[in-house]
Design a protein around this motif. Structure first.
Motif, PDB file in Angstrom:
ATOM      1  N   ILE A 299       0.852  -1.332  -0.134  1.00 37.90           N
ATOM      2  CA  ILE A 299      -0.228  -0.080  -0.032  1.00 37.90           C
ATOM      3  C   ILE A 299       0.874   1.392   0.020  1.00 37.90           C
ATOM      4  CG2 ILE A 299      -1.687   1.270   1.356  1.00 37.90           C
ATOM      5  CD1 ILE A 299      -2.851  -1.312   2.406  1.00 37.90           C
ATOM      6  N   ASN A 300       1.907   1.318   0.774  1.00 41.59           N
ATOM      7  CA  ASN A 300       2.809   2.230   0.853  1.00 41.59           C
ATOM      8  C   ASN A 300       3.623   2.407  -0.431  1.00 41.59           C
ATOM      9  OD1 ASN A 300       5.890   3.792   1.774  1.00 41.59           O
ATOM     10  ND2 ASN A 300       4.202   4.534   2.832  1.00 41.59           N
ATOM     11  N   GLY A 301       3.877   1.372  -1.268  1.00 44.77           N
ATOM     12  CA  GLY A 301       4.646   1.502  -2.483  1.00 44.77           C
ATOM     13  C   GLY A 301       3.936   2.010  -3.487  1.00 44.77           C
ATOM     14  N   PHE A 302       2.469   1.660  -3.544  1.00 46.79           N
ATOM     15  CA  PHE A 302       1.414   2.237  -4.555  1.00 46.79           C
ATOM     16  C   PHE A 302       1.040   3.735  -4.465  1.00 46.79           C
ATOM     17  CE2 PHE A 302      -0.324  -1.903  -6.375  1.00 46.79           C
ATOM     18  CZ  PHE A 302       0.903  -2.684  -6.413  1.00 46.79           C
ATOM     19  N   SER A 303       0.915   4.099  -3.318  1.00 39.55           N
ATOM     20  CA  SER A 303       0.439   5.658  -3.088  1.00 39.55           C
ATOM     21  C   SER A 303      -0.889   5.813  -3.085  1.00 39.55           C
ATOM     22  CB  SER A 303       1.014   6.522  -4.211  1.00 39.55           C
ATOM     23  OG  SER A 303       2.579   7.049  -4.190  1.00 39.55           O
ATOM     24  N   PHE A 611       3.972   1.638   8.738  1.00 40.75           N
ATOM     25  CA  PHE A 611       4.704   0.353   9.330  1.00 40.75           C
ATOM     26  C   PHE A 611       4.476  -0.461   8.181  1.00 40.75           C
ATOM     27  CE2 PHE A 611       2.406   1.435  13.371  1.00 40.75           C
ATOM     28  CZ  PHE A 611       3.515   1.914  13.886  1.00 40.75           C
ATOM     29  N   SER A 612       5.579  -1.467   8.023  1.00 46.69           N
ATOM     30  CA  SER A 612       5.607  -2.301   6.786  1.00 46.69           C
ATOM     31  C   SER A 612       4.886  -3.706   6.984  1.00 46.69           C
ATOM     32  CB  SER A 612       7.038  -2.762   6.540  1.00 46.69           C
ATOM     33  OG  SER A 612       7.851  -3.380   7.520  1.00 46.69           O
ATOM     34  N   LYS A 613       4.377  -4.039   8.089  1.00 46.60           N
ATOM     35  CA  LYS A 613       3.730  -5.271   8.538  1.00 46.60           C
ATOM     36  C   LYS A 613       2.435  -5.046   9.001  1.00 46.60           C
ATOM     37  CE  LYS A 613       8.038  -7.845   9.225  1.00 46.60           C
ATOM     38  NZ  LYS A 613       8.867  -8.584  10.309  1.00 46.60           N
ATOM     39  N   LEU A 614       1.231  -5.940   8.668  1.00 50.92           N
ATOM     40  CA  LEU A 614       0.162  -5.855   9.163  1.00 50.92           C
ATOM     41  C   LEU A 614       0.109  -5.970  10.677  1.00 50.92           C
ATOM     42  CD1 LEU A 614      -2.691  -5.450   8.676  1.00 50.92           C
ATOM     43  CD2 LEU A 614      -3.013  -7.829   8.238  1.00 50.92           C
ATOM     44  N   SER A 615       0.902  -6.949  11.315  1.00 53.80           N
ATOM     45  CA  SER A 615       0.876  -6.982  12.592  1.00 53.80           C
ATOM     46  C   SER A 615       1.127  -5.720  13.687  1.00 53.80           C
ATOM     47  CB  SER A 615       1.844  -8.132  12.897  1.00 53.80           C
ATOM     48  OG  SER A 615       2.925  -7.825  12.456  1.00 53.80           O
ATOM     49  N   ASP A 616       1.796  -4.970  12.882  1.00 55.59           N
ATOM     50  CA  ASP A 616       2.262  -3.511  13.694  1.00 55.59           C
ATOM     51  C   ASP A 616       0.913  -2.699  13.615  1.00 55.59           C
ATOM     52  OD1 ASP A 616       4.789  -4.273  13.991  1.00 55.59           O
ATOM     53  OD2 ASP A 616       5.251  -3.497  12.046  1.00 55.59           O
TER      54      ASP A 616
END
Length: 623
Positions: A299-303, A611-616
């Protein structure tokens, strides 16, 4: 975050480019800050910067009649010929910027395989975070675009999820001159229709020419690579790519396939047969639902917020297979269905219904259920699902929330983007062929291929440092297919197509006859998507995801928590019911997935909580 460049539209230094380097080394070229690899040419007041590789430069030179033994420079082409002549000739995953003292021109390749470009009033970048650094205030969401996303799963160019920020569509070029911006299409519908049925050749000649074009398309993309990768689904497109790859390349081929643990949709057995037949080093991964942990990174990479039924398949292929077994280039079969035209049966029914007046009954049925939200899984739902698909065949699949459902979920009533391209695809047609052409161009290519399929595949590939090739969307193949009669794309009479007896991708399949195992390619197409239910069957994970969505800033600011809770509770109750229709489950999961994507996107871009992970985000390990 995939920032390749940040630039200013000003060529006079009016807008200073003293922008943070994001702890990454950068190069300053004119009005650009460049991060990573690029190609640059300069002469006099002109600067040309390219990201990606133009794979047909010599062909362009021959087309333009350039006779020169010296290496052909890209900049020379742009200085010698107008934009509208050069851009439709360029092939490859390419984004380019041409600047002079008076103008800035940004262009993207035909299908958008090159890096995306977002722009504001004064600046442009490959990622919204690049523009965030230039803004004096926080990013603000575009709620109409968000409404569109929750229905269709993406936001069509030139719109974005942010107020005051646009993105350049695939195959378009943006010209900034004297303070004004203009956006133009290098591949207009008029050119697409003008090329139709231009070639008058026999089926045998068409098969021979297409076969050689397919081989050449792969040659251009693998060049002198020592090791080539291929995404292998077990279907016609990937199998055909592998057959043609072996026609022109005898070196090491690594094939990559994705399956689903304990699920009948897995095509791994078919992919293994292809791998054995064509002698590849074969690698597989079986998804079990825990891969949703990687979603925030994407999601972060796609904008922009983005959700599509095959998104997680692409993520797993790129992150867990290709990145672990590196190759120079990975070949994929994306876009072939759409170039030949998809959903021909529904389109034929739509055409006949319109001509006979039967669509009046379809519209009546739609009116009956228009104001009934969250329909249960029953025969009525299935009728509604198929009726909507046929009646609105010129619009992409609507797996998300319908307008009546959004009116309940949102605190304030929203309308989707009023000028979204798919809602304005009104073109004159008298015959079924006319309708087929219009849908193929406006929906199948411009929207589904460019805005969804290639956008997803190319962005995911870049995020994990991979290079993806799209040979079935090759420029020469595109021109060839669009110059043939419709019968070479969809074979059969109108009545045969309506009965489901038409042959889609006819020329492609004919070119491979006898080369692929019939028991594999002769079966019903399953599609390159994940059964989304696998991500929500684990009760603990599902409930933590639901709690996260309900307590999020997105819900506090935008959604009606009581209605949202009712929908989520209904989903949790139905998940245990047996014998439900697959597409009902898939649609409900699509909605949950879209809500999760939007919640994470809101946290990342509106609340600056990254964050880069869903768990965060959900506070528990995803396992």
């Amino acid at each position: 975050m995939d920032i390749q460049f940040i630039g200013s539209f000003s060529t006079s230094g009016e807008h200073d480019l003293t922008i943070p380097s994001f702890k990454v080394s950068h190069t300053k070229v004119g009005n650009l800050l460049i991060y990573g690899k690029y190609h640059h040419e300069s002469e006099g007041e002109y600067d040309l910067t390219i990201w990606g590789t133009i794979i047909n430069l010599s062909e362009i030179g021959r087309t333009l009649g350039i006779k020169n033994d010296a290496p052909l420079r890209l900049l020379d082409l742009f200085m010698m010929h107008p934009l509208e002549t050069i851009l439709p000739l360029i092939d490859g995953n390419v984004t380019g910027i041409l600047t002079s003292k008076s103008s800035t021109i940004i262009f993207r390749d035909k299908n958008g395989g090159g890096v995306p470009v977002y722009y504001s009033t004064d600046y442009f970048s490959t990622h919204v975070d690049g523009l965030r650094a230039t803004l004096m205030s926080d990013l603000q969401p575009d709620l109409q675009a968000i409404s569109f996303f929750l229905t269709h799963g993406y936001i069509p160019s030139p719109h974005t999820g942010f107020q005051g920020i646009s993105k350049i569509p695939a195959g378009h070029y943006l010209v900034h001159k004297n303070g004004d911006k203009s956006l133009s299409n290098a591949f207009p519908f008029s050119d697409f229709t003008a090329n139709n049925q231009r070639l008058k050749i026999s089926e045998k000649e068409a098969i021979e020419q297409y076969t050689e074009l397919h081989r050449n398309a792969i040659r251009k993309r693998i060049s002198h690579d020592s090791t080539v990768g291929i995404l292998l689904s077990g279907g016609y497109d990937s199998g055909g790519n592998l057959a043609r790859l072996r026609d022109v390349y005898s070196g090491t081929v690594k094939s990559f396939s994705i399956g689903f643990k304990g699920n009948p949709w897995s095509e791994l057995p078919h992919a293994r047969q292809f791998a054995k037949l064509f002698d590849t080093d074969h690698y597989e991964y079986e998804m079990d639902g825990t891969e949703i942990e990687y979603l925030p990174e994407i999601i972060n990479g796609f904008s922009d917020p983005f959700q599509e039924n095959g998104l997680m398949v692409n993520i797993c292929a790129m992150k867990l297979l290709v990145s672990q077994h590196p190759v120079s280039t990975t070949i994929c079969g994306e876009g072939n269905d759409q170039l030949f035209g998809i959903h021909s049966r529904e389109l034929a029914i739509h055409y006949v219904s319109g001509k006979t007046g039967l669509n009046i009954a379809q519209k009546g049925l739609e009116a009956v259920i228009k104001n009934r939200p969250f329909l249960p899984e029953n025969l009525f739902y299935r009728i509604q699902f198929n009726n909507d698909r046929i009646l609105h065949i010129l619009r992409s699949d609507r797996f998300g929330f319908r307008p009546v459902e959004q009116r309940l979920l949102f605190k304030e009533s929203l309308d989707p983007i009023p000028d979204a391209p798919m809602y304005n695809n009104k073109f004159p047609y008298k015959t079924f062929d006319d309708l087929y052409l219009g849908k193929t161009y406006f929906l199948d290519i411009q929207q589904i291929t460019n805005e969804i399929i290639v956008y997803k595949a190319a962005n995911t590939s870049r995020l994990f440092g991979n290079t993806l090739g799209f040979p079935l969307l090759d420029m020469e193949i595109y021109r060839f297919i669009t110059s043939l009669p419709i019968s070479y794309r969809i074979h059969g009479s109108l009545s045969e197509i309506i009965r489901g007896n038409g042959i889609s991708k006819y020329l492609y399949k004919a070119s491979l006859k006898g080369e692929l195992p019939e028991k594999i390619v002769g079966r019903k197409k399953q599609g390159g998507f994940a059964p989304l239910m696998i991500f929500f069957t684990d009760e603990n994970r599902r409930e933590r995801i639901f709690q996260y969505i309900l307590s999020s800033e997105l819900t506090k600011q935008l959604l009606n928590p009581e209605e949202l809770k009712l929908f989520l509770t209904k989903f949790s109750t139905e998940i245990h019911q047996k014998d439900k229709w697959f597409w009902y489950d898939q649609s409900q999961c699509f909605r949950i997935f879209s809500l999760l994507v939007l919640t994470i996107w809101w946290d990342q871009f509106i609340n600056n909580k990254v964050f880069s992970k869903l768990s965060d985000y959900i506070g528990v390990e995803v396992k």
